[in-house]
Design an enzyme around this catalytic site. Structure first.
Site, PDB file in Angstrom:
ATOM      1  N   ASP A 107       1.052   5.684   2.909  1.00 39.79           N
ATOM      2  CA  ASP A 107       0.320   4.293   3.020  1.00 39.79           C
ATOM      3  C   ASP A 107      -1.413   4.629   2.528  1.00 39.79           C
ATOM      4  O   ASP A 107      -1.981   5.318   3.064  1.00 39.79           O
ATOM      5  CB  ASP A 107      -0.086   3.673   4.175  1.00 39.79           C
TER       6      ASP A 107
ATOM      7  N   ASP B  37       0.889  -1.472  -0.092  1.00 39.04           N
ATOM      8  CA  ASP B  37       0.008   0.088  -0.122  1.00 39.04           C
ATOM      9  C   ASP B  37       0.801   1.450   0.006  1.00 39.04           C
ATOM     10  O   ASP B  37       0.282   2.314   0.157  1.00 39.04           O
ATOM     11  CB  ASP B  37      -0.843   0.125   1.210  1.00 39.04           C
TER      12      ASP B  37
ATOM     13  N   LYS C 264       3.806   3.312  19.657  1.00 38.29           N
ATOM     14  CA  LYS C 264       2.966   4.645  20.096  1.00 38.29           C
ATOM     15  C   LYS C 264       3.396   5.402  21.272  1.00 38.29           C
ATOM     16  O   LYS C 264       2.736   5.364  22.363  1.00 38.29           O
ATOM     17  CB  LYS C 264       1.529   4.028  20.280  1.00 38.29           C
TER      18      LYS C 264
END
Length: 360
Positions: free
Chosen positions: A218, A110, A162
């Site tokens: 992406d 992607d 994260k």
């Protein structure tokens, strides 16, 4: 050289477009998504591309064999019977990479960028370790897993998922080069390369990062597809591409297939891609959108931040905006308002869609 592209499954994030066409064949900038990668790999000297697919369609098979003969390379399908994650597909295709001792590329399908594969290969051969991953800079690192590495050498120290406080703003861009030795670390099962392989390579000082120049996106879901489209068009402008359109109806960066027909008094752009055999009637305004092949936009309609699938028919005085996506062969009747609608293939819409929703 060889390359593996992680094509994966049903492309659910890009529905409704992927309900009638496999995701690698959905056009991005008037070219099947996966072809952007395959052509860049071929330019960098790759002569055998393996597509790791968990859902194999005849359409993909047929199209890829045509492209293989056009480009003079070999394209092989490696089909998973059960999901293998991001590392398992390397084990499944192991036999191809062990034919030689040379490094091979691995890509997420992607990703769209300028694909600097030549530079990446030079960097990889220079540090002589097991793996290189491309990293890209992001504005909001807290949404991603970030890569902490030595800026002078590229040696990766660790990955932080994260992060709550700032440790790095570089993330994994989904483009890799590995030596065949990496295959000793991978089992034939559902396995994550990011969580079950990279951390151990880091511990062994075998993994390096190279910063990706230029843009990166992406494009696996509609909102990001449109953002990636804007970045791609801007990079064409920076590189002074002759593909960009210039005439009185065009504003900003616009790509129009030679077979498309544009009516009088239209305003096309900025950031628009119009596919083959599209008909845009008089007085239409299109901004920040992709119109895929064989569709018609009738007079005085307004299309913004939308993707119009193949063979669609958008009526007169229609207004579509807010990441509206039409699947293949959708009819939108005259004078309707579509706000963030995801409309499934072969539907005819006779009422406005005032709030974002999926129309079955």
């Amino acid at each position: 050289m060889k390359a593996l592209i992680l094509v994966g499954g049903y492309g659910t994030r890009l529905r409704p477009l992927t309900l009638t066409k496999p995701k690698p064949l959905v056009e991005f900038a008037n070219k099947p998504m996966v072809l952007h990668q395959i052509e860049a790999l071929q330019k960098a000297g790759v002569d055998h591309v393996i597509l790791a697919v968990s859902y194999l369609s005849d359409m993909l098979d047929k199209e890829m064999s045509e492209e293989a003969s056009r480009l003079g390379i070999k394209i092989t399908m490696s089909q998973e019977d059960e999901p293998l994650g991001t590392a398992g597909p390397l084990a499944l295709a192991k036999k191809y990479f062990q034919e030689t001792q040379e490094p091979f590329f691995v890509l997420n399908s992607d990703v769209i960028c300028e694909f600097p594969f030549d530079d990446m290969l030079k960097f990889h051969l220079n540090h002589k370790r097991e793996g290189t991953i491309m990293v890209t800079k992001v504005e909001e690192p807290s949404k991603y897993g970030v890569v902490v590495y030595d800026r002078s050498t590229g040696l990766i120290h660790r990955f932080v998922e994260k992060p709550k406080e700032f440790v790095s703003n570089r993330i994994n861009a989904g483009l890799y080069i590995f030596n065949p030795q990496i295959l000793d670390r991978i089992e034939l099962r559902n396995m994550s390369i990011e969580k079950e392989v990279f951390p151990y390579m880091c511990q062994d000082s075998e993994l390096y990062a190279m910063e990706l120049p230029g843009f990166w996106m992406d494009v696996g879901q509609p909102k990001d597809y449109l953002t990636g489209m804007c970045m791609y068009l801007e990079s064409l402008r920076k590189n002074k591409s002759e593909l960009l359109q210039t005439d009185s109806s065009v504003v900003g960066n616009v790509l129009i297939d030679a077979s498309a027909k544009i009516g009088k008094d239209c305003r096309i752009g900025p950031n628009v891609i119009i596919g083959p055999n599209v008909i845009v009637e008089d007085g239409v305004c299109i901004k920040r959108s992709t119109i895929l092949g064989n569709s018609t936009i009738k007079s005085h309609s307004w299309v913004q931040s939308s993707i119009v699938g193949w063979k669609c028919n958008v009526g007169k005085w229609v207004r579509m905006e807010n990441v509206t996506v039409l699947g293949e062969d959708v009819v939108v009747k005259d004078e309707l308002y579509i706000n963030g609608g995801y409309i499934l293939p072969h539907k005819s819409i006779g009422d406005s869609v005032p709030e974002p929703q999926i129309i079955m």
